[in-house]
Design a protein around this motif. Sequence first.
Motif, PDB file in Angstrom:
ATOM      1  N   LEU A  77      -8.317  13.395  -3.837  1.00 38.88           N
ATOM      2  CA  LEU A  77      -7.425  12.366  -4.240  1.00 38.88           C
ATOM      3  C   LEU A  77      -7.746  11.674  -5.419  1.00 38.88           C
ATOM      4  O   LEU A  77      -8.809  11.258  -5.459  1.00 38.88           O
ATOM      5  CB  LEU A  77      -6.430  11.801  -3.240  1.00 38.88           C
ATOM      6  CG  LEU A  77      -5.989  12.463  -2.151  1.00 38.88           C
ATOM      7  CD1 LEU A  77      -5.637  11.892  -1.004  1.00 38.88           C
ATOM      8  CD2 LEU A  77      -4.656  13.298  -2.528  1.00 38.88           C
ATOM      9  N   PRO A  78      -6.839  11.434  -6.347  1.00 40.65           N
ATOM     10  CA  PRO A  78      -7.142  10.639  -7.567  1.00 40.65           C
ATOM     11  C   PRO A  78      -7.408   9.351  -7.308  1.00 40.65           C
ATOM     12  O   PRO A  78      -6.453   8.409  -7.170  1.00 40.65           O
ATOM     13  CB  PRO A  78      -5.847  10.841  -8.600  1.00 40.65           C
ATOM     14  CG  PRO A  78      -4.992  11.102  -7.686  1.00 40.65           C
ATOM     15  CD  PRO A  78      -5.452  11.775  -6.466  1.00 40.65           C
ATOM     16  N   ALA A  79      -8.800   8.826  -7.366  1.00 36.89           N
ATOM     17  CA  ALA A  79      -8.915   7.391  -7.217  1.00 36.89           C
ATOM     18  C   ALA A  79     -10.345   6.940  -7.856  1.00 36.89           C
ATOM     19  O   ALA A  79     -11.071   7.960  -8.066  1.00 36.89           O
ATOM     20  CB  ALA A  79      -9.092   7.123  -5.382  1.00 36.89           C
ATOM     21  N   TRP A  80     -10.213   5.664  -8.284  1.00 33.88           N
ATOM     22  CA  TRP A  80     -11.268   5.109  -9.151  1.00 33.88           C
ATOM     23  C   TRP A  80     -11.621   3.792  -8.781  1.00 33.88           C
ATOM     24  O   TRP A  80     -10.740   2.881  -8.302  1.00 33.88           O
ATOM     25  CB  TRP A  80     -10.787   4.930 -10.601  1.00 33.88           C
ATOM     26  CG  TRP A  80     -10.626   6.395 -11.294  1.00 33.88           C
ATOM     27  CD1 TRP A  80     -11.551   7.190 -12.020  1.00 33.88           C
ATOM     28  CD2 TRP A  80      -9.531   7.327 -11.182  1.00 33.88           C
ATOM     29  NE1 TRP A  80     -11.181   8.176 -12.339  1.00 33.88           N
ATOM     30  CE2 TRP A  80      -9.726   8.540 -11.986  1.00 33.88           C
ATOM     31  CE3 TRP A  80      -8.146   7.085 -10.660  1.00 33.88           C
ATOM     32  CZ2 TRP A  80      -8.790   9.128 -12.165  1.00 33.88           C
ATOM     33  CZ3 TRP A  80      -7.154   8.134 -10.830  1.00 33.88           C
ATOM     34  CH2 TRP A  80      -7.466   9.242 -11.523  1.00 33.88           C
ATOM     35  N   SER A  81     -12.831   3.564  -9.080  1.00 30.45           N
ATOM     36  CA  SER A  81     -13.410   2.042  -8.713  1.00 30.45           C
ATOM     37  C   SER A  81     -13.294   1.211 -10.051  1.00 30.45           C
ATOM     38  O   SER A  81     -13.850   1.932 -10.940  1.00 30.45           O
ATOM     39  CB  SER A  81     -14.623   2.042  -8.005  1.00 30.45           C
ATOM     40  OG  SER A  81     -15.311   0.618  -8.224  1.00 30.45           O
ATOM     41  N   LEU A  82     -12.629   0.247 -10.142  1.00 28.05           N
ATOM     42  CA  LEU A  82     -12.700  -0.437 -11.071  1.00 28.05           C
ATOM     43  C   LEU A  82     -13.873  -1.219 -11.795  1.00 28.05           C
ATOM     44  O   LEU A  82     -14.245  -1.819 -12.654  1.00 28.05           O
ATOM     45  CB  LEU A  82     -11.456  -1.488 -11.377  1.00 28.05           C
ATOM     46  CG  LEU A  82     -10.082  -0.963 -11.286  1.00 28.05           C
ATOM     47  CD1 LEU A  82      -9.241  -2.191 -11.394  1.00 28.05           C
ATOM     48  CD2 LEU A  82     -10.086   0.046 -12.314  1.00 28.05           C
ATOM     49  N   THR A  83     -15.178  -1.230 -10.955  1.00 34.65           N
ATOM     50  CA  THR A  83     -16.420  -1.791 -10.698  1.00 34.65           C
ATOM     51  C   THR A  83     -17.379  -0.803 -11.380  1.00 34.65           C
ATOM     52  O   THR A  83     -18.450  -1.185 -11.436  1.00 34.65           O
ATOM     53  CB  THR A  83     -17.000  -2.434  -9.708  1.00 34.65           C
ATOM     54  OG1 THR A  83     -17.094  -1.301  -8.626  1.00 34.65           O
ATOM     55  CG2 THR A  83     -15.694  -3.440  -9.017  1.00 34.65           C
ATOM     56  N   GLY A  92       2.372  11.888  -7.361  1.00 35.77           N
ATOM     57  CA  GLY A  92       1.593  11.516  -8.540  1.00 35.77           C
ATOM     58  C   GLY A  92       1.007  10.391  -8.796  1.00 35.77           C
ATOM     59  O   GLY A  92       0.238  10.268  -9.742  1.00 35.77           O
ATOM     60  N   GLY A  93       0.953   9.529  -7.678  1.00 35.28           N
ATOM     61  CA  GLY A  93       0.284   8.280  -8.034  1.00 35.28           C
ATOM     62  C   GLY A  93      -1.207   8.198  -7.835  1.00 35.28           C
ATOM     63  O   GLY A  93      -1.667   9.560  -7.302  1.00 35.28           O
ATOM     64  N   ARG A  94      -1.961   7.297  -8.158  1.00 39.22           N
ATOM     65  CA  ARG A  94      -3.322   7.174  -8.208  1.00 39.22           C
ATOM     66  C   ARG A  94      -3.638   5.939  -7.446  1.00 39.22           C
ATOM     67  O   ARG A  94      -2.978   5.119  -7.436  1.00 39.22           O
ATOM     68  CB  ARG A  94      -3.976   7.048  -9.506  1.00 39.22           C
ATOM     69  CG  ARG A  94      -3.517   8.453 -10.401  1.00 39.22           C
ATOM     70  CD  ARG A  94      -3.579   8.094 -11.667  1.00 39.22           C
ATOM     71  NE  ARG A  94      -2.563   6.907 -12.431  1.00 39.22           N
ATOM     72  CZ  ARG A  94      -3.023   6.330 -13.273  1.00 39.22           C
ATOM     73  NH1 ARG A  94      -3.613   6.785 -14.264  1.00 39.22           N
ATOM     74  NH2 ARG A  94      -1.879   5.439 -13.693  1.00 39.22           N
ATOM     75  N   LEU A  95      -5.094   5.767  -7.007  1.00 38.02           N
ATOM     76  CA  LEU A  95      -5.378   4.675  -6.127  1.00 38.02           C
ATOM     77  C   LEU A  95      -6.562   3.847  -7.052  1.00 38.02           C
ATOM     78  O   LEU A  95      -7.642   4.726  -7.412  1.00 38.02           O
ATOM     79  CB  LEU A  95      -5.876   5.004  -4.915  1.00 38.02           C
ATOM     80  CG  LEU A  95      -6.650   3.992  -4.059  1.00 38.02           C
ATOM     81  CD1 LEU A  95      -6.131   4.363  -2.475  1.00 38.02           C
ATOM     82  CD2 LEU A  95      -7.890   3.867  -4.078  1.00 38.02           C
ATOM     83  N   PHE A  96      -6.510   2.772  -7.191  1.00 33.11           N
ATOM     84  CA  PHE A  96      -7.661   1.899  -7.779  1.00 33.11           C
ATOM     85  C   PHE A  96      -8.294   0.787  -6.731  1.00 33.11           C
ATOM     86  O   PHE A  96      -7.346   0.118  -6.411  1.00 33.11           O
ATOM     87  CB  PHE A  96      -7.111   1.188  -9.260  1.00 33.11           C
ATOM     88  CG  PHE A  96      -6.512   2.189 -10.201  1.00 33.11           C
ATOM     89  CD1 PHE A  96      -7.362   2.592 -11.105  1.00 33.11           C
ATOM     90  CD2 PHE A  96      -5.315   2.365 -10.303  1.00 33.11           C
ATOM     91  CE1 PHE A  96      -7.027   3.696 -12.115  1.00 33.11           C
ATOM     92  CE2 PHE A  96      -4.742   3.407 -11.172  1.00 33.11           C
ATOM     93  CZ  PHE A  96      -5.636   3.950 -11.971  1.00 33.11           C
ATOM     94  N   ARG A 133      -4.803   1.025 -17.556  1.00 32.34           N
ATOM     95  CA  ARG A 133      -4.775   2.164 -16.580  1.00 32.34           C
ATOM     96  C   ARG A 133      -3.693   2.239 -15.671  1.00 32.34           C
ATOM     97  O   ARG A 133      -3.260   3.483 -15.099  1.00 32.34           O
ATOM     98  CB  ARG A 133      -6.151   2.342 -16.109  1.00 32.34           C
ATOM     99  CG  ARG A 133      -7.372   2.316 -17.060  1.00 32.34           C
ATOM    100  CD  ARG A 133      -8.678   2.493 -16.282  1.00 32.34           C
ATOM    101  NE  ARG A 133      -8.986   3.646 -15.545  1.00 32.34           N
ATOM    102  CZ  ARG A 133     -10.112   4.176 -14.811  1.00 32.34           C
ATOM    103  NH1 ARG A 133     -10.706   3.209 -14.849  1.00 32.34           N
ATOM    104  NH2 ARG A 133     -10.002   5.279 -14.460  1.00 32.34           N
ATOM    105  N   GLY A 134      -3.163   1.202 -14.939  1.00 30.54           N
ATOM    106  CA  GLY A 134      -2.230   1.365 -14.089  1.00 30.54           C
ATOM    107  C   GLY A 134      -0.677   1.539 -14.307  1.00 30.54           C
ATOM    108  O   GLY A 134      -0.609   1.384 -15.347  1.00 30.54           O
ATOM    109  N   ALA A 135       0.055   2.088 -13.573  1.00 29.09           N
ATOM    110  CA  ALA A 135       1.198   2.298 -13.634  1.00 29.09           C
ATOM    111  C   ALA A 135       2.163   1.995 -12.310  1.00 29.09           C
ATOM    112  O   ALA A 135       1.700   2.200 -11.278  1.00 29.09           O
ATOM    113  CB  ALA A 135       1.494   3.896 -14.242  1.00 29.09           C
ATOM    114  N   ALA A 136       3.418   2.008 -12.458  1.00 29.80           N
ATOM    115  CA  ALA A 136       4.317   2.016 -11.241  1.00 29.80           C
ATOM    116  C   ALA A 136       4.049   3.186 -10.494  1.00 29.80           C
ATOM    117  O   ALA A 136       4.016   4.394 -11.211  1.00 29.80           O
ATOM    118  CB  ALA A 136       5.631   1.985 -11.714  1.00 29.80           C
ATOM    119  N   THR A 167       0.739   4.927   0.704  1.00 34.91           N
ATOM    120  CA  THR A 167      -0.419   5.476  -0.387  1.00 34.91           C
ATOM    121  C   THR A 167      -0.111   7.038   0.020  1.00 34.91           C
ATOM    122  O   THR A 167      -0.230   7.642  -1.308  1.00 34.91           O
ATOM    123  CB  THR A 167      -1.520   5.076   0.292  1.00 34.91           C
ATOM    124  OG1 THR A 167      -1.741   3.775   0.510  1.00 34.91           O
ATOM    125  CG2 THR A 167      -2.571   5.594  -0.514  1.00 34.91           C
ATOM    126  N   ALA A 168       0.332   7.623   1.028  1.00 37.37           N
ATOM    127  CA  ALA A 168       0.229   8.989   1.140  1.00 37.37           C
ATOM    128  C   ALA A 168       1.529   9.420   0.322  1.00 37.37           C
ATOM    129  O   ALA A 168       1.542  10.305  -0.512  1.00 37.37           O
ATOM    130  CB  ALA A 168       0.435   9.605   2.358  1.00 37.37           C
TER     131      ALA A 168
END
Length: 215
Positions: free
Chosen positions: A96-102, A64-68, A128-131, A57-58
């Motif tokens: 850090l870029p993170a979002w809850s899909l709820t 440039g990744g994000r967390l969902f 919204r997601g990507a590799a 994850t780090a």
Amino acid sequence: MSSGFLYPFLDARERDPGPLLADLAASAVAKSIESARLRRTTAEACAADVERAAAETARRFAAGGRLFTFGNGGSSTDAATLAALFARPPAGARPLPAWSLTADQAILTALGNDVGFDLVFARQLIARGAAGDVAVAMSTSGSSRDLTAALAEARRLGMYTIGFAGHDGGSFATGSDLDVCLVVRSQSVHRIQEAQALLGHRLWSAVHRLREGER
């Protein structure tokens, strides 16, 4: 309708509150001891997997990744809390870029109504997601169809997938769409979620430590 089968203390007929209060205190102490024991043993059993998930994850955050995050019921609250910990951490920690899909009720209800509840998270990841991103599914059963559908979509997109589950891990543990599955070995929903909260914090702490080490 009697609620005694759910809350036996409410149907107590004793006039002396002493025994009732003693029973309540004993119950609270027993649950606290059980929770502490489960959190300790779960943290020990999952330590290597938490570190492995944190390292990847780090690495993805650095690229440039994000967390969902996502989950149902109480697990949706836990997922939102975890996303908030990454995005709005305590003072001194890097956001850090993170979002809850709820988090967006309009999106959830629209997708539930238009395409079916099983796809409320998968469709959001498609949009919204990507590799290079990270998907975190939180569940007490590990078998909810909307979560397994989302994980399958995350895998297709090239996302790194982390699952939190209880009991024996359910479909999370037996499926092929998770990179890391953190299982809390308990039959109690309450104790599972308490232990998962600790694992979530351990994951965030390890990611934060690794990111600060890079700096």
